[in-house]
Motif scaffolding. Structure first.
Motif, PDB file in Angstrom:
ATOM      1  N   PRO A 592     -38.552 -27.760  -3.576  1.00 50.15           N
ATOM      2  CA  PRO A 592     -39.591 -28.827  -3.433  1.00 50.15           C
ATOM      3  C   PRO A 592     -39.379 -30.005  -2.483  1.00 50.15           C
ATOM      4  O   PRO A 592     -38.257 -29.874  -2.116  1.00 50.15           O
ATOM      5  N   GLY A 593     -40.601 -30.949  -2.229  1.00 52.73           N
ATOM      6  CA  GLY A 593     -40.044 -31.839  -1.130  1.00 52.73           C
ATOM      7  C   GLY A 593     -39.504 -33.064  -1.800  1.00 52.73           C
ATOM      8  O   GLY A 593     -38.952 -33.062  -2.640  1.00 52.73           O
ATOM      9  N   GLY A 594     -39.684 -34.258  -0.839  1.00 50.76           N
ATOM     10  CA  GLY A 594     -38.889 -35.431  -0.994  1.00 50.76           C
ATOM     11  C   GLY A 594     -37.697 -35.453  -0.025  1.00 50.76           C
ATOM     12  O   GLY A 594     -36.950 -34.808   0.097  1.00 50.76           O
ATOM     13  N   GLU A 595     -38.239 -36.618   0.828  1.00 48.19           N
ATOM     14  CA  GLU A 595     -37.285 -36.604   2.117  1.00 48.19           C
ATOM     15  C   GLU A 595     -35.802 -36.842   2.000  1.00 48.19           C
ATOM     16  O   GLU A 595     -34.849 -35.945   2.364  1.00 48.19           O
ATOM     17  N   GLU A 596     -35.441 -37.374   0.802  1.00 48.75           N
ATOM     18  CA  GLU A 596     -34.026 -37.780   0.411  1.00 48.75           C
ATOM     19  C   GLU A 596     -33.411 -36.569  -0.117  1.00 48.75           C
ATOM     20  O   GLU A 596     -32.555 -36.325   0.253  1.00 48.75           O
ATOM     21  N   SER A 597     -34.175 -35.787  -0.794  1.00 42.78           N
ATOM     22  CA  SER A 597     -33.540 -34.617  -1.568  1.00 42.78           C
ATOM     23  C   SER A 597     -33.688 -33.712  -0.517  1.00 42.78           C
ATOM     24  O   SER A 597     -32.457 -32.900  -0.743  1.00 42.78           O
ATOM     25  N   THR A 598     -34.526 -33.562   0.621  1.00 46.21           N
ATOM     26  CA  THR A 598     -34.226 -32.555   1.437  1.00 46.21           C
ATOM     27  C   THR A 598     -33.038 -32.571   2.117  1.00 46.21           C
ATOM     28  O   THR A 598     -32.201 -31.746   2.696  1.00 46.21           O
ATOM     29  N   GLN A 599     -32.900 -33.773   2.642  1.00 48.02           N
ATOM     30  CA  GLN A 599     -31.540 -34.410   3.398  1.00 48.02           C
ATOM     31  C   GLN A 599     -30.266 -33.900   2.449  1.00 48.02           C
ATOM     32  O   GLN A 599     -29.587 -33.404   3.077  1.00 48.02           O
ATOM     33  N   ALA A 600     -30.249 -34.211   1.055  1.00 57.04           N
ATOM     34  CA  ALA A 600     -29.184 -33.976   0.417  1.00 57.04           C
ATOM     35  C   ALA A 600     -28.794 -32.348   0.439  1.00 57.04           C
ATOM     36  O   ALA A 600     -27.878 -32.039   0.471  1.00 57.04           O
ATOM     37  N   LEU A 601     -29.876 -31.520   0.373  1.00 52.80           N
ATOM     38  CA  LEU A 601     -29.904 -30.163   0.400  1.00 52.80           C
ATOM     39  C   LEU A 601     -29.362 -29.670   1.641  1.00 52.80           C
ATOM     40  O   LEU A 601     -28.525 -28.740   1.657  1.00 52.80           O
ATOM     41  N   LEU A 602     -29.859 -30.507   2.763  1.00 50.61           N
ATOM     42  CA  LEU A 602     -29.411 -29.936   4.052  1.00 50.61           C
ATOM     43  C   LEU A 602     -27.826 -29.979   4.441  1.00 50.61           C
ATOM     44  O   LEU A 602     -27.061 -29.596   4.814  1.00 50.61           O
ATOM     45  N   GLY A 622     -40.103 -20.214  -1.675  1.00 45.71           N
ATOM     46  CA  GLY A 622     -41.142 -21.194  -1.494  1.00 45.71           C
ATOM     47  C   GLY A 622     -40.532 -22.498  -1.124  1.00 45.71           C
ATOM     48  O   GLY A 622     -39.446 -22.868  -1.307  1.00 45.71           O
ATOM     49  N   ALA A 623     -41.358 -23.167  -0.361  1.00 44.48           N
ATOM     50  CA  ALA A 623     -41.052 -24.585   0.076  1.00 44.48           C
ATOM     51  C   ALA A 623     -42.292 -25.433   0.132  1.00 44.48           C
ATOM     52  O   ALA A 623     -43.320 -24.787   0.322  1.00 44.48           O
ATOM     53  N   VAL A 624     -42.364 -26.715  -0.114  1.00 46.95           N
ATOM     54  CA  VAL A 624     -43.383 -27.536  -0.305  1.00 46.95           C
ATOM     55  C   VAL A 624     -42.817 -28.916   0.400  1.00 46.95           C
ATOM     56  O   VAL A 624     -41.893 -29.390   0.157  1.00 46.95           O
ATOM     57  N   GLY A 625     -43.863 -29.655   1.172  1.00 48.91           N
ATOM     58  CA  GLY A 625     -43.641 -30.726   1.642  1.00 48.91           C
ATOM     59  C   GLY A 625     -42.390 -30.807   2.689  1.00 48.91           C
ATOM     60  O   GLY A 625     -42.102 -29.782   3.495  1.00 48.91           O
ATOM     61  N   SER A 626     -41.467 -31.735   2.624  1.00 52.69           N
ATOM     62  CA  SER A 626     -40.169 -31.863   3.444  1.00 52.69           C
ATOM     63  C   SER A 626     -39.395 -30.540   3.216  1.00 52.69           C
ATOM     64  O   SER A 626     -38.469 -30.248   4.064  1.00 52.69           O
ATOM     65  N   GLY A 627     -39.540 -29.775   2.056  1.00 52.11           N
ATOM     66  CA  GLY A 627     -38.875 -28.757   1.635  1.00 52.11           C
ATOM     67  C   GLY A 627     -39.203 -27.658   2.717  1.00 52.11           C
ATOM     68  O   GLY A 627     -38.150 -26.790   3.103  1.00 52.11           O
ATOM     69  N   VAL A 628     -40.310 -27.656   3.454  1.00 48.63           N
ATOM     70  CA  VAL A 628     -40.435 -26.560   4.547  1.00 48.63           C
ATOM     71  C   VAL A 628     -39.545 -26.870   5.625  1.00 48.63           C
ATOM     72  O   VAL A 628     -39.216 -25.815   6.381  1.00 48.63           O
ATOM     73  N   ALA A 629     -39.119 -28.213   5.856  1.00 46.32           N
ATOM     74  CA  ALA A 629     -38.314 -28.592   7.089  1.00 46.32           C
ATOM     75  C   ALA A 629     -37.081 -27.912   6.786  1.00 46.32           C
ATOM     76  O   ALA A 629     -36.132 -27.396   7.728  1.00 46.32           O
ATOM     77  N   PHE A 630     -36.532 -27.980   5.493  1.00 43.08           N
ATOM     78  CA  PHE A 630     -35.283 -27.460   5.201  1.00 43.08           C
ATOM     79  C   PHE A 630     -35.352 -25.725   5.243  1.00 43.08           C
ATOM     80  O   PHE A 630     -34.355 -25.229   5.969  1.00 43.08           O
ATOM     81  N   VAL A 631     -36.241 -25.196   4.865  1.00 42.92           N
ATOM     82  CA  VAL A 631     -36.435 -23.757   5.356  1.00 42.92           C
ATOM     83  C   VAL A 631     -36.545 -23.538   6.686  1.00 42.92           C
ATOM     84  O   VAL A 631     -35.751 -22.360   7.314  1.00 42.92           O
ATOM     85  N   ARG A 632     -37.203 -24.419   7.513  1.00 42.29           N
ATOM     86  CA  ARG A 632     -37.284 -24.122   8.893  1.00 42.29           C
ATOM     87  C   ARG A 632     -35.803 -23.934   9.643  1.00 42.29           C
ATOM     88  O   ARG A 632     -35.607 -23.324  10.342  1.00 42.29           O
TER      89      ARG A 632
END
Ligand code: HDD
Length: 686
Positions: A592-602, A622-632
């Motif tokens: 799922p998305g959330g800029e800060e969350s995505t950064q933490a996962l990265l 699956g990925a949503v919102g900023s989560g898509v950037a993570f998968v990218r």
């Protein structure tokens, strides 16, 4: 009979209450222990005797209670009471098992699975002792010890555990072509069930129904899981064996505990006795199937497993199955494997369960009345009053009475003539047509996985001549198969078949492919949602809700247990820490998305590994919102990802700018499909 401790006091086995079970009786505080301490001696002695021998095969198992209910009366074919009335539920106990490993071995090994069902019918226990493959490795029971010795760990060092990837197994296989059909199944993904709830069962042998007129019908039994048949992949299995060796056992237990009762349909292939010789193989040969296109499977009832055992040892360990536990209306055929089994199962229980009274153990006890003149023996629980334990008698009023008919089992009369002979029938000699049929019927990815399995297993074989002999045998099934396996092993492929006699008959049976094994469903599918502080909790809730509604099981995973901070305030509860699980323990992963969350996962290599590995194993991502950037950022090969707000579903990777709209539907569809093999997974480092 349940022995519950609530409200009771500790006692010895002979009922004397005990006031101290922590200190043995001794002379003074620091003196020697006294032999007089009967409580100490009894406690230790009992402990010393707690183990019984594990099963020589099928040692590791998991059991469940439930019931069977027929759809309609089968009176036209059989008198079996439990198949007469669609209103009657017959209690059952089922034990699933692996075959080769010890009791403590991992669940997800490459192996056949046992699927043994005990029906507690009003006419006595009926045991259908089957496997998850419809065929067996050998044709004659006299070969069983040889086969089992070959596949079990090698006797000098007891290596390898629960694996057929070693020299003695392949030595045997390469010399015994009757094994090849079942070996093809073993090298396919069929040997890696995702769940016992998603695994079929087969009676394997041809049995016989007998109706009230004494007319026989030849019958093969099939259990079909209502969730469809689904499998793991080999890399995943090896990892699960470390991450959760109880994977299949836990899955069964958890599903039943949470009310997701495993359900199977019982089907039969029936052949009138007069048609016995109309096939190009022998119905008495357990290395053959009857293709479903030739004789369709007719559903006759369903089984629901709705209760976990209370005690593993008392039930799952002590249950004793036996192919000769039959009821009136079900009879044997002269299949030489079945005839041998009818001897072996009783024999093995005598040693495993310590004597002839194992039928009195609660899990084995029939609901039908048991009356006979068998007496005494180890572990006798019955007190038989009176003086007569023989038949005929007058002193006991002739009881128990012996009455023919009236529900008594009557062996079907069959005229048999011949000389005593040790010889396999000519009709048992074709060992290659059906392995070829199985190979031809698999789709591309199934063939790829099968070739990889042969390469893996034979790659563990040290003797080059065993590898070569096996590849030569594969050449008699299909030249492409043999060539691909040979290439992986660095061997010369066997010569192409000479003109005029193609090895491959080119026949197929669509029903044999995994792609034909039941509609996809999201029910009970486990999905990992990866989150960090700053996650979009609204997205998580929307995804969780959409999954839960269809019966899927979402779990929120973060770097640590407890909760994460949600974007915009508040907290989101975490189900598990990522490090305590692994992507191989889930059916899909979603970010799922959330800029800060995505950064933490990265910043967390483990999160990237979850997604990359799920992708490699063909699972929905699956990925949503900023989560898509993570998968990218993972650079998954050959997949299109969403750009902006759109929803994109490509090769089982579902991405979206935001949850509302089509994301949930597309993700559920990808999840229901189980796996996506149109991906380029070779380049993924996981
Ligand atoms: Fe067997 C256990 C299935 C051939 C001898 N077998 C066992 C179990 C299953 C099967 C599911 C475990 C039962 C449980 O959960 O307690 N076996 C099969 C199938 C076969 C087969 C489907 C071929 C069609 N088996 C087979 C042969 C022999 C045996 C030919 C011996 C001649 N099997 C045994 C055994 C076991 C057993 C040694 C070990 C523990 C037990 O019986 O109770 O007797």
């Amino acid at each position: 009979m349940r022995d519950r401790p609530e409200g009771t006091r500790l006692s010895t086995n002979f009922g004397t209450r005990v006031g101290d079970t922590d200190n043995s009786l001794r002379v003074g505080e620091r003196g020697p222990t006294l032999l007089e301490d009967f409580h100490f001696r009894e406690k230790i002695t009992h402990f010393d005797h707690e183990r019984i021998p594990e099963r020589v095969v099928h040692a590791r198992g998991a059991g469940a209670h439930g019931y069977f209910q027929p759809y309609a009366s089968l009176a036209a074919y059989t008198t079996a009471d439990f198949l007469q009335d669609p209103a009657r539920r017959t209690p059952v106990f089922v034990r699933f098992s692996t075959v080769g490993g010890s009791r403590g071995s991992a669940d997800t090994v490459r192996d056949v699975r046992g699927f043994a069902t005990k029906f507690y019918t009003r006419e006595g226990n009926y045991d259908l002792v089957g496997n998850n493959f419809p065929v067996f490795f050998i044709q004659d029971a006299i070969k069983f010890p040889d086969f089992v010795h070959a596949v079990k760990p090698e006797p000098d060092n007891e290596i390898p555990q629960a694996s057929s990837a070693h020299d003695t197994f392949w030595d045997f296989v390469s010399l015994q072509p009757e094994t090849l059909h079942t070996v093809m199944w073993l090298m396919s993904d069929r040997a890696l069930p995702r769940s016992y709830r998603m695994m079929p069962g087969f009676g394997v042998h041809t049995f016989r129904f007998v109706n009230s007129e004494g007319r026989g019908t030849l019958v093969k039994f099939h259990w079909r899981p209502m969730l469809g048949t689904h499998c793991l992949v080999w890399d995943e299995c090896q990892k699960i064996a470390g991450k959760d060796p109880d994977y299949n056992r836990r899955d069964l237990w958890d599903a039943i505990a949470s009310g997701n009762y495993p359900t199977y349909e019982l089907g039969v292939q029936m052949v009138p006795e007069e048609d016995e010789f109309t096939f190009d193989f022998d119905l008495l040969d357990a290395t053959k199937i009857i293709p479903e296109e030739v004789v369709p499977v007719q559903p006759i009832g369903k089984m629901v497993l709705n209760r976990n055992p209370d005690n593993f040892f008392a039930e799952t360990e002590q249950v004793a199955f036996h192919t000769a536990h039959v009821v009136p209306g079900i009879d044997f055929t002269n299949d030489p494997l079945l005839q041998g089994r009818n001897f072996s199962y009783l024999d093995t229980q005598l040693i495993r369960l310590g004597g002839p009274n194992f039928e009195q153990l609660p899990i084995n006890r029939p609901v039908a009345e048991v009356r006979n003149n068998q007496r005494d023996g180890y572990g006798q629980h019955r007190i038989h009053p009176g003086t007569t334990s023989y038949s005929p008698n007058t002193l006991g009023a002739g009881c128990p009475a012996v009455v023919a008919g009236a529900g008594a089992y009557a062996h079907r009369q069959e005229r048999v003539e011949g000389s005593t002979i040790r010889k396999r029938s000519e009709s048992f000699q074709d060992h290659y047509s059906q392995p070829t049929l199985f190979w031809n019927s698999m789709v591309g990815w199934e063939k790829d996985h099968t070739v990889a399995a042969f390469r893996f297993e034979l790659g563990k074989v040290a003797h080059p001549e065993v590898r070569r002999r096996t590849v030569a045998e594969l050449g008699k099934i299909d030249h492409v198969l043999a060539t691909r396996v040979a290439q992986g092993l660095g061997l010369e492929p066997p010569p192409a078949p000479e003109g005029g006699r193609p090895v491959n008959h080119a026949r197929t049976s669509a029903a044999l492919s995994l792609t034909a094994q039941g509609a996809g469903s999201t029910a009970t599918r486990k999905v990992a949602l990866l989150v960090g502080d700053g996650v979009d909790a609204g997205q998580v809730r929307a995804i969780t809700e959409a999954l839960t509604v269809t019966g899927a099981v979402p779990e929120v995973l973060a770097a640590r247990d407890g909760a994460v901070l949600a974007a915009g305030g508040g907290e989101l509860e975490v189900d598990r820490a990522m490090s305590t699980m692994a992507s191989v323990l889930y059916d899909a992963v979603c970010v799922p998305g959330g800029e800060e969350s995505t950064q933490a996962l990265l910043d967390d290599g483990l999160a990237a590994h979850y997604v990359a590995e799920a992708f490699k194993h063909g699972k929905a991502v699956g990925a949503v919102g900023s989560g898509v950037a993570f998968v990218r950022g993972l650079d998954l090969p050959g997949v299109r990802l969403a750009d902006g707000e759109e929803v994109c579903s490509h090769r089982g990777v579902v991405t979206a700018g935001a949850v509302p709209g089509g994301f949930a539907g597309a993700f559920l569809e990808a999840l229901a499909a189980h796996r996506h093999w149109d991906r380029d997974t070779d380049r993924v480092a996981a």
